[in-house]
Design an enzyme around this catalytic site. Structure first.
Site, short mmCIF file in Angstrom:
data_model
loop_
_atom_site.label_atom_id
_atom_site.label_comp_id
_atom_site.label_asym_id
_atom_site.label_seq_id
_atom_site.Cartn_x
_atom_site.Cartn_y
_atom_site.Cartn_z
CG HIS A 69 0.39 -20.65 -7.96
ND1 HIS A 69 -0.11 -20.15 -6.78
CD2 HIS A 69 1.68 -20.94 -7.72
CE1 HIS A 69 0.85 -20.15 -5.87
NE2 HIS A 69 1.94 -20.61 -6.41
CG ASP A 74 -2.74 -18.75 -4.96
OD1 ASP A 74 -1.77 -18.19 -4.45
OD2 ASP A 74 -2.65 -19.59 -5.87
P1 NAX Z 1 12.35 -27.45 -1.92
O1 NAX Z 1 13.44 -26.87 -2.75
O2 NAX Z 1 12.46 -27.45 -0.43
O3 NAX Z 1 12.11 -28.96 -2.36
C1 NAX Z 1 12.02 -29.37 -3.68
C2 NAX Z 1 12.52 -30.79 -3.72
O4 NAX Z 1 12.31 -31.26 -5.03
C3 NAX Z 1 14.01 -30.92 -3.42
O5 NAX Z 1 14.20 -31.89 -2.41
C4 NAX Z 1 14.60 -31.38 -4.77
O6 NAX Z 1 15.68 -32.29 -4.60
C5 NAX Z 1 13.39 -32.07 -5.40
N1 NAX Z 1 13.43 -32.15 -6.85
C6 NAX Z 1 13.92 -31.25 -7.74
N2 NAX Z 1 13.79 -31.72 -8.99
C7 NAX Z 1 13.19 -32.91 -8.88
C8 NAX Z 1 12.80 -33.89 -9.83
N3 NAX Z 1 13.03 -33.72 -11.12
N4 NAX Z 1 12.20 -35.01 -9.39
C9 NAX Z 1 11.99 -35.22 -8.06
N5 NAX Z 1 12.36 -34.34 -7.12
C10 NAX Z 1 12.94 -33.20 -7.53
O7 NAX Z 1 11.02 -26.72 -2.41
P2 NAX Z 1 9.59 -26.67 -1.70
O8 NAX Z 1 9.55 -25.52 -0.76
O9 NAX Z 1 9.24 -28.02 -1.20
O10 NAX Z 1 8.67 -26.27 -2.95
C11 NAX Z 1 8.45 -27.16 -4.02
C12 NAX Z 1 7.77 -26.47 -5.18
O11 NAX Z 1 6.50 -25.98 -4.80
C13 NAX Z 1 8.53 -25.23 -5.71
O12 NAX Z 1 8.53 -25.28 -7.13
C14 NAX Z 1 7.69 -24.09 -5.23
O13 NAX Z 1 7.84 -22.96 -6.05
C15 NAX Z 1 6.31 -24.68 -5.33
N6 NAX Z 1 5.24 -24.02 -4.58
C16 NAX Z 1 4.02 -24.00 -5.12
C17 NAX Z 1 2.93 -23.47 -4.48
C18 NAX Z 1 1.58 -23.47 -5.10
O14 NAX Z 1 0.67 -22.90 -4.49
N7 NAX Z 1 1.34 -24.05 -6.26
C19 NAX Z 1 3.07 -22.82 -3.14
C20 NAX Z 1 4.30 -23.24 -2.42
C21 NAX Z 1 5.51 -23.41 -3.27
O15 NAX Z 1 6.07 -22.16 -3.53
#
Ligand code: NAX
Length: 328
Positions: free
Chosen positions: A187, A159
């Site tokens: 966030h 952000d």
């Molecule tokens: P993806 O859905 O591409 O990848 C997430 C991965 O996490 C998947 O491979 C899934 O199998 C794995 N996963 C799910 N549960 C799990 C667990 N209990 N233990 C280990 N692995 C697990 O998402 P991606 O685009 O990589 O985003 C990941 C997270 O970042 C999301 O929650 C998203 O909302 C968050 N974000 C946060 C941001 C921030 O600024 N704080 C910005 C970017 C993003 O939106």
């Protein structure tokens, strides 16, 4: 050769993981002479894809990669880690209530907090990226009582970087001219990117961009809605820029902050600026390379206070919801 820093990444086979791991492995996060031991955590259905990512890291022949441990066992995954980057979570899907989301993620982050407390190195630091990241961090922290509160962070740096880029574009200057941008609060769409204290070329941003209506309106909403705009344009959420912000956050906490500047990260509130204690909220932060502090005395005018109150109110509601669910 230095001894390796051990870094766990959850959600390692996801979109952000796919950008982040290569940045860590190449030395962007801890420096060009610091080896890293990677512990990559996925849920069982993600393990096959993670195997492919590990093959690609191998194929980069990175000189700094000491070892790679892919696993779906969180106790194994957090063993001896100095940094835990909690990226994996279950994002909100259409029709999902916020309470459902907090409940699903609550189960993940209670377990991860406990596993970190049990297995990580005594100096562990934890950065939560998976959304809702502030409250996921709160849950993990409360389930890892032995790990001090000053080791827990949730990411608002993307952000901050987005806000800097918007201010630079409006002012017609390079983004490196923009400093002192604080993100306050959650966030989420209630976050407050504080332009009143931002500087452009060392001058108050409001003296350079003489358009307060734009700053109070379009600027804030563009930063707040940037994630949604990227999903609309790209068909999936921001990943490379999020991974870059993870690198920036860790670097900013582990290297001295330039004099007079600050960066944004959500930390456990100590009551500074009248913010409710013990919620995870974004503040202007400075680091000396090993210890961080909330920058005190940043002026908060009436407009800013109203925005900060709104985002803190949302965090308090999230805290109350997870308390009610018995997660903290
Ligand atoms: P993806 O859905 O591409 O990848 C997430 C991965 O996490 C998947 O491979 C899934 O199998 C794995 N996963 C799910 N549960 C799990 C667990 N209990 N233990 C280990 N692995 C697990 O998402 P991606 O685009 O990589 O985003 C990941 C997270 O970042 C999301 O929650 C998203 O909302 C968050 N974000 C946060 C941001 C921030 O600024 N704080 C910005 C970017 C993003 O939106």
């Amino acid at each position: 050769m230095k001894s390796p820093i051990t870094v766990a990444v959850t959600g390692a086979a996801g979109q952000i993981g796919y950008s982040l791991l290569f940045r860590i492995a190449s030395g962007s996060m801890f420096g060009p002479d610091q080896p890293v031991a990677l512990r990559l955590i996925e849920i069982e259905p993600g393990m096959a894809a993670l195997g492919g990512v590990v093959m690609e890291i191998d194929d980069c022949a990175f000189p700094l990669v000491h070892s790679i441990t892919p696993t779906s066992d969180i106790n194994e995954g957090f063993k001896g880690v100095n940094w835990a980057l909690l990226v994996g979570s279950v994002p909100r899907k259409a029709g999902m209530e916020r309470k459902d989301l907090l409940n699903i993620n609550g189960k993940i982050f209670t377990g991860q907090g406990q596993a970190i407390a049990k297995n990580a190195a005594s100096d562990v630091r934890v950065l939560v990226v998976g959304n809702p990241c502030n409250t996921n961090c709160l849950i993990a922290m409360n389930n890892a009582k032995d790990v001090p509160a000053d080791r827990w962070f949730a990411m608002t740096r993307l952000d901050e970087n987005r806000a800097k880029s918007q201010l630079a574009a409006k002012a017609g200057v390079h983004v490196s001219e923009v400093s002192n941008v604080a993100i306050w609060g959650n966030h989420s769409a209630t976050q407050y990117p504080d332009f009143y204290n931002a500087k452009i070329g060392g001058k108050a941003a409001t003296d350079v961009i003489k358009d307060e209506a734009w700053l109070q309106g379009e600027f804030i909403s563009t930063v707040q809605q940037r994630g949604a705009a990227i999903i609309k344009a790209r068909g999936s959420s921001s990943a490379a820029s999020a991974a870059n912000a993870v690198v920036d956050t860790v670097r900013s906490l582990t290297t001295p902050t330039p004099a007079g500047d600050w960066t944004s990260v959500a930390v456990c509130s100590d009551g500074s600026y009248g913010v409710e204690k013990d919620i995870i909220t974004s503040f202007p932060i400075r680091s000396n390379g090993s210890k961080w502090e909330i920058v005190q005395g940043v002026p908060v005018n009436e407009f800013s206070q109203g925005k900060i109150n709104a985002t803190i109110q949302e965090l308090k509601e999230e805290r109350d919801a997870v308390k009610e669910l018995g997660l903290i």
